[in-house]
Write an enzyme that holds these catalytic residues in place. Structure first.
Site, PDB file in Angstrom:
ATOM      1  N   CYS A 224       0.823  -1.115   0.101  1.00 28.70           N
ATOM      2  CA  CYS A 224      -0.357  -0.028  -0.049  1.00 28.70           C
ATOM      3  C   CYS A 224       0.935   1.274   0.069  1.00 28.70           C
ATOM      4  O   CYS A 224       1.387   1.604   1.037  1.00 28.70           O
ATOM      5  CB  CYS A 224      -0.850   0.101   1.350  1.00 28.70           C
ATOM      6  SG  CYS A 224      -1.866   1.469   1.226  1.00 28.70           S
TER       7      CYS A 224
ATOM      8  N   GLU B 240      -3.746   0.991  -6.243  1.00 28.53           N
ATOM      9  CA  GLU B 240      -2.904   0.123  -6.793  1.00 28.53           C
ATOM     10  C   GLU B 240      -2.639   0.235  -8.181  1.00 28.53           C
ATOM     11  O   GLU B 240      -3.665   1.010  -9.142  1.00 28.53           O
ATOM     12  CB  GLU B 240      -3.230  -1.437  -6.370  1.00 28.53           C
ATOM     13  CG  GLU B 240      -3.088  -1.582  -5.031  1.00 28.53           C
ATOM     14  CD  GLU B 240      -1.662  -1.600  -4.315  1.00 28.53           C
ATOM     15  OE1 GLU B 240      -0.889  -1.315  -5.367  1.00 28.53           O
ATOM     16  OE2 GLU B 240      -1.413  -1.857  -3.142  1.00 28.53           O
TER      17      GLU B 240
END
Length: 246
Positions: free
Chosen positions: A2, A114
């Site tokens: 992340c 992402e």
């Protein structure tokens, strides 16, 4: 991993949602749709009133710097490389195991980004990457599992207000199939029923990892967003708007 997320909730809303008792935020943070490492972020923690107090820990809302600096670190720049802690090794890694024992936090997010490698190639011959925004389908807050540390700056005087640096990291795990096709890692979340046990520094370290779960199938939604999110300088709600791909 992340490496970027969005956080637009107001502190007063987080205080209500996470049942915070003490607001330790000096100044509200502006809504941030492109949270990147080294930025200040909101974190929910539980702290005892004092070191030797027998009273239970109180739930607090604080601002922490994203990128964990262990208490034993010689140089705080180490935090630039410690934005994520892998669940598989967090209990053994020297940088994280002490924090896992008693300094756990929740990092509220609207969702996270992402990048998916497409079939298109860059001029260098590498796959072009398309950013996706991944968030709770029902619009609720994503309570990411995190750890925090308090680093004492040896160059500061004992009475300096900024002698302590509070930092945090996001715990990650393998992404399930529906999200794994975008990226193989994702932040772990803490369900509401487990918030109290996760945050309580008295909870035994051996049992805390059992409180963490990947998001339930179908709970998170992913859609492509603008390439503008690639640049940290870009920041606004348009970064989380769905993008129609041709």
């Amino acid at each position: 991993m992340c490496g970027r997320y969005a956080s637009s909730r107001r502190p007063e809303d987080l205080i209500e949602e996470f049942e915070v008792v003490e607001n330790k935020v000096p100044e509200p943070l502006a809504p941030d749709y492109n949270v990147a490492p080294t930025k200040e972020v909101y974190a929910v923690v539980e702290r005892p009133p004092s070191k030797d107090s027998e009273e239970p820990p109180a739930r607090q809302l604080r601002t922490l710097k994203w990128g964990l600096v262990p208490s034993w670190a010689k140089d705080p720049k180490i935090g630039n490389r410690m934005i994520n802690a892998r669940m598989e090794t967090v209990a053994e890694k020297p940088a994280y195991r002490r924090a896992l024992a008693s300094r756990r936090c929740l990092l509220p997010a609207d969702g996270y980004f992402e990048w998916y490698p497409t079939d298109e190639k860059t001029k260098a011959g590498k796959p072009k990457k398309q950013p996706f925004f991944i968030h709770p389908k029902d619009g609720s807050t994503l309570a990411m599992a995190g750890l925090y540390e308090i680093w004492r700056d040896p160059s500061k005087d004992d009475d300096a207000d900024d002698r302590f640096l509070w930092t945090c990291t996001v715990i990650t795990t393998d992404a399930p199939d529906d999200l794994g096709k975008i990226h193989d890692r994702m932040p772990l979340m803490v369900e509401h029923d487990h918030w109290a046990a996760w945050l309580d520094p008295r909870t035994e370290k051996e049992s805390v990892l059992d409180l963490l779960v990947p998001a339930a199938p179908g709970r998170l939604e992913a859609y492509p967003v603008s390439l503008a999110v690639n640049a940290v300088k870009n920041n606004g709600p348009e970064l989380v708007e769905p993008l129609e791909l041709s």
